[in-house]
Enzyme design. Sequence first.
Site, PDB file in Angstrom:
ATOM      1  N   GLY C  10     -38.846 -30.154  -4.692  1.00  0.00           N
ATOM      2  CA  GLY C  10     -39.188 -30.370  -6.085  1.00  0.00           C
ATOM      3  C   GLY C  10     -38.755 -29.220  -7.000  1.00  0.00           C
ATOM      4  CB  THR C 105     -35.744 -26.239   1.301  1.00  0.00           C
ATOM      5  OG1 THR C 105     -35.915 -27.306   0.510  1.00  0.00           O
ATOM      6  CG2 THR C 105     -34.314 -25.644   1.269  1.00  0.00           C
ATOM      7  CG  ASP C 127     -47.554 -25.918  -4.152  1.00  0.00           C
ATOM      8  OD1 ASP C 127     -48.226 -25.931  -5.157  1.00  0.00           O
ATOM      9  OD2 ASP C 127     -47.155 -26.842  -3.515  1.00  0.00           O
ATOM     10  NE  ARG C 162     -66.760 -33.791 -23.640  1.00  0.00           N
ATOM     11  CZ  ARG C 162     -65.752 -34.242 -24.771  1.00  0.00           C
ATOM     12  NH1 ARG C 162     -64.749 -33.878 -24.899  1.00  0.00           N
ATOM     13  NH2 ARG C 162     -66.371 -35.383 -25.562  1.00  0.00           N
ATOM     14  CG  MET C 169     -49.382 -29.428  -9.426  1.00  0.00           C
ATOM     15  SD  MET C 169     -47.505 -29.587  -9.335  1.00  0.00           S
ATOM     16  CE  MET C 169     -47.280 -31.413  -9.776  1.00  0.00           C
ATOM     17  NE  ARG C 171     -49.195 -33.529  -3.383  1.00  0.00           N
ATOM     18  CZ  ARG C 171     -49.034 -34.896  -3.191  1.00  0.00           C
ATOM     19  NH1 ARG C 171     -49.016 -35.721  -2.318  1.00  0.00           N
ATOM     20  NH2 ARG C 171     -48.611 -35.430  -4.617  1.00  0.00           N
ATOM     21  CD  GLU C 222     -51.614 -31.932  -6.256  1.00  0.00           C
ATOM     22  OE1 GLU C 222     -50.651 -31.158  -5.902  1.00  0.00           O
ATOM     23  OE2 GLU C 222     -51.440 -33.116  -6.707  1.00  0.00           O
TER      24      GLU C 222
END
Lengths: 341, 341, 341, 341
Positions: C10, C105, C127, C162, C169, C171, C222
């Site tokens: 990526g 990779t 990350d 609010r 990002m 995972r 995420e």
Amino acid sequence: MRIGVLTSGGDCPGLNAVIRSVVHRGVADHGDEIIGFEDGWRGLLEGSHRPLTLDSVSGILAQGGTILGSTRVQPSHLRDGVARAKKYCEDLGLDGIIPIGGEGTLKAARLLSDGGLPIVGVPKTIDNDIACTDVTFGFDTAVSVATEALDRLKTTAESHQRVMVVELMGRHTGWIALHAGMAAGAHAIVVPERPFNIEKVTEVVRERFDRGKKFAIVVCAEGAKPEPDTMHWEAGTTDIYGHERFTGVATQLSRELEHRLGKEARPVILGHVQRGGTPTAYDRVLATRFGWHAVEAVHKGAFGHITALQGTDINLVPLADAVADLKTVPAERYAEAETVI
Amino acid sequence: MRIGVLTSGGDCPGLNAVIRSVVHRGVADHGDEIIGFEDGWRGLLEGSHRPLTLDSVSGILAQGGTILGSTRVQPSHLRDGVARAKKYCEDLGLDGIIPIGGEGTLKAARLLSDGGLPIVGVPKTIDNDIACTDVTFGFDTAVSVATEALDRLKTTAESHQRVMVVELMGRHTGWIALHAGMAAGAHAIVVPERPFNIEKVTEVVRERFDRGKKFAIVVCAEGAKPEPDTMHWEAGTTDIYGHERFTGVATQLSRELEHRLGKEARPVILGHVQRGGTPTAYDRVLATRFGWHAVEAVHKGAFGHITALQGTDINLVPLADAVADLKTVPAERYAEAETVI
Amino acid sequence: MRIGVLTSGGDCPGLNAVIRSVVHRGVADHGDEIIGFEDGWRGLLEGSHRPLTLDSVSGILAQGGTILGSTRVQPSHLRDGVARAKKYCEDLGLDGIIPIGGEGTLKAARLLSDGGLPIVGVPKTIDNDIACTDVTFGFDTAVSVATEALDRLKTTAESHQRVMVVELMGRHTGWIALHAGMAAGAHAIVVPERPFNIEKVTEVVRERFDRGKKFAIVVCAEGAKPEPDTMHWEAGTTDIYGHERFTGVATQLSRELEHRLGKEARPVILGHVQRGGTPTAYDRVLATRFGWHAVEAVHKGAFGHITALQGTDINLVPLADAVADLKTVPAERYAEAETVI
Amino acid sequence: MRIGVLTSGGDCPGLNAVIRSVVHRGVADHGDEIIGFEDGWRGLLEGSHRPLTLDSVSGILAQGGTILGSTRVQPSHLRDGVARAKKYCEDLGLDGIIPIGGEGTLKAARLLSDGGLPIVGVPKTIDNDIACTDVTFGFDTAVSVATEALDRLKTTAESHQRVMVVELMGRHTGWIALHAGMAAGAHAIVVPERPFNIEKVTEVVRERFDRGKKFAIVVCAEGAKPEPDTMHWEAGTTDIYGHERFTGVATQLSRELEHRLGKEARPVILGHVQRGGTPTAYDRVLATRFGWHAVEAVHKGAFGHITALQGTDINLVPLADAVADLKTVPAERYAEAETVI
């Protein structure tokens, strides 16, 4: 003089700059007393306010948000409250009220103005959809934030051979999409003012790939829709809590493009980042000038108007004209962007 | 059609965006052939040029500088070259020439236009000093860069109880100083259009300290000067290499304020950072629209004009009007800033 | 020497800076010849490459993306290709290969290294999940972009009372959420490493409101998930095109908080903006140092290693160690953020 | 516990983030009482302080400057004050004092610590010259601001065929120049640690022009000096007010290069913009972690130490070690930049 100020509606970079400017011009130059109503119209209707001194606006020029708070009020609630607001305003001995807000706020302002309150409005909208003023503060910041994001997405799309479908704010008008799309060199832009033809969007992207380009950026205003019956289009459904579950234009358009092109397409929904935070220099100057001229209008008794940028001048425009129509993107502006579908 | 384009004069964010837009509108929409002259007028006078295709402008929209290069040419050199330029332009079969530049460039453009060349100028100036257009591209970027720097300096000044005297670009006009000063909330702004009164500048700063504030920001345009005989003011001297050694306004003003106030005052000279680099979204949109309309003007044969922003429209204005007078800051704009001395 | 370089996986800000550094160090200092493989491993497997000269890397230091392109390759495809890659590499006379990429990779790199190819890897991941190196380039840019967005959202949330639930990002690891959340002062952070307790998240927000605060910012990686059976949690469904329709953590968490608190809560999903565009100065320095040291490692024959930042030094670490485990956020780091749930 | 905190020395982005973190960790987690001394050591010596609550640090995380103010104190003044400070500290019932500051501040801290006060220092320096810690907060922001300016200057230099000589902060060490120069791809970097050879600087630039490049960027730390007797070098003179009139390295070096190369060379002096304003995300995280660990150190009674970043950990290092030597740029780091002269 005694002047009230309030901010109403959604967030918009530059609100604090207007408040500060009203206080600076009023207090320092005219010796006025400035009162800030809290949480928008609610403060006026429920009598919640505080004095605003030079000290209370120190350091807020570049800050996002509004030190006065803001809420949305139901028009019906407001309609019933005109008499109360008038009474309250007289009790406070106010010589003028400066509401800062968008279309809804200015409609409310007109209601109160027609009801006899001494109103000078300051238009606010990141969407650039208020007529009679070339632009309002907030729009330049929104476009800048969106453009920076598009700049970032572009290099990724290019290296990874991908279509990026980026959803920007704009439910009723495509101004942010048009300007950010032009500024970042988007390859297609779709806007609410004209339903898009999915065949044409697909064709524009396909041609790029055929010419050897490895990516495409499609910008959509959130209110954009396809021409009827040209592609599968989902209406919102409701989730277990009764919240509407809305599949946005970028999500649907990216799926459709992926399907038609056989290329990876990714939706990006920029969201509220566009409407918050520190205003650009442009918006700070405009907001400051608006605040200054609103105070002048109160001193001249020019009520029932809003401040408006026309060319390089700040003029006063009747509230009635400002709220008559939404300012949409005119056809000739599409041509300049080359790519609006 | 065959259209030449060139960039001349100092750097200005948005030059590449204009070039790209000329090529996109010309090549993609009209099927024109676009030729880029290298290094400004020199390219036209000496016949140095290259074809500009869609590929050659790929990816330049957000880039500072100009892919065509730019040099300053002596007016006399240009005057002698009109016939040669005309001949050269005819040999190349050019239907139009689009010079992009500031006051000097547009004066040269007028000379060539009067000599019979098919010229449509695009105004460029970070200084905002070209008449007939509300603003040109480059100015918004310069103001943004200056404002960001002022924002940074402000917190330092505040914590360290100091007067910061910040010199911004503007030899003949104070537009950048006015806008950046307003955007950042400067406490005094001095501009070339009105010689400053050192007593008044001192007084504004002293009053702040008397009110318990611990810092002040004074913004000066580089061309600002004191009223005659009100403070020691150094003319430039010459160093061992014959270079002029110029003590700028910020340096002299900060020394004088330090002397008069007994407070630490520091000069900051922002310099060329203001005139380079990636343009703001605002400047990219304006530059793109200028390029688009310049091509349209060539196609309509509307020579001897420049593109101009008036309100939200791009209009054509005679070259003669554009170069008649420098656009200076009008008196009423000072009032809005509250602080111009 | 003759050295090949490729980028895989990526997008990640700093890829071009590594490529440029490899070329500068190799060509300018050692007189090496540098070859760039196109589109990641595919270029090596299919023999698609081009020479990289000083000119071909001119101006790319600050550019996002990768001039070499990048694709993801199936591990099985790569496994079958080791012999071919080796043959190809020998035919080209390569003395070293520098793959720049993330976990996948580097695993592929290890495969090739074990198969006898002269590999020096450069770790890349926004990350921050690669072990043995304090950090890699791309992470600082991702955190910066996320922090700027959080800064903007904060003023809006504050003025409009609010809860903002912002999905960043990550995972498998919560590094971006942790750092951006700390940098922006988030009130709760949820990460994949520890399933969150919805009661506790709700409590933290409720307590803020009870203390009179008018807003809260919740940051989620995420990949964050609730503790099992503590709240309704939707698995992905499939839409008419067979695409997975995934309701992200921010969307689900904001609905749940709205339901539990009776306050407006809005999801914001920042998305790919975090992984593209111009790298921060920090990432450019780190990427440049990595490229420089990778070339040195090739010259020393230190194959089977990656470059790693340890303290202020760039050291070489065995590929085997680098890919052994994902680097997750350790427990003691949560404490510092005060707010990780 | 009762803990005092103060900020001393020049401005540095991240000071407020440390203060906020000390208060959050102390008050919210430990139930401590935090006292802020005003204007650095002066507040401790003269007994000027105020309580710091969660509310008093609300919203300051991203703000430049220091809410506590800062002044420089003469070491002699401090030496005489140790007993008084100790008495004062006992009267206040302080269990720990956390001074945040640079080399001078930490030397003062050591003096007080040796005198028996319960000190845990937090190192602060945009210059990155404090030993024992990999880096301190403020440096990343300074490098980022400098890099952005260099990015802007580069396009201008390129289009206008010019040498830009940019002076960055760093009187004693070249860290900012080294990192910003690497990040922006400067063509030569000169630093205080090694006197530069004007012949070599000239040669590097000349070779670029000979290779057809049209510009060069030379970065200088403000403390850089030429090798003795290699070029004309001016010592400072004094103006009519007795202020030193100092001709900086960029001004002198640009004149010399212009003279030697016959090319236009322009000095840019970035100045205080580098040391103010909102900190980068990196600096906010580091500052927050430093504050957190300083409170922990007080609770553990680990006095006479500073917090230090070592790899990814925050460790405690004896004050004596931290102030022993200035951390200068080591020779091997020059090689990586390729261009340090």
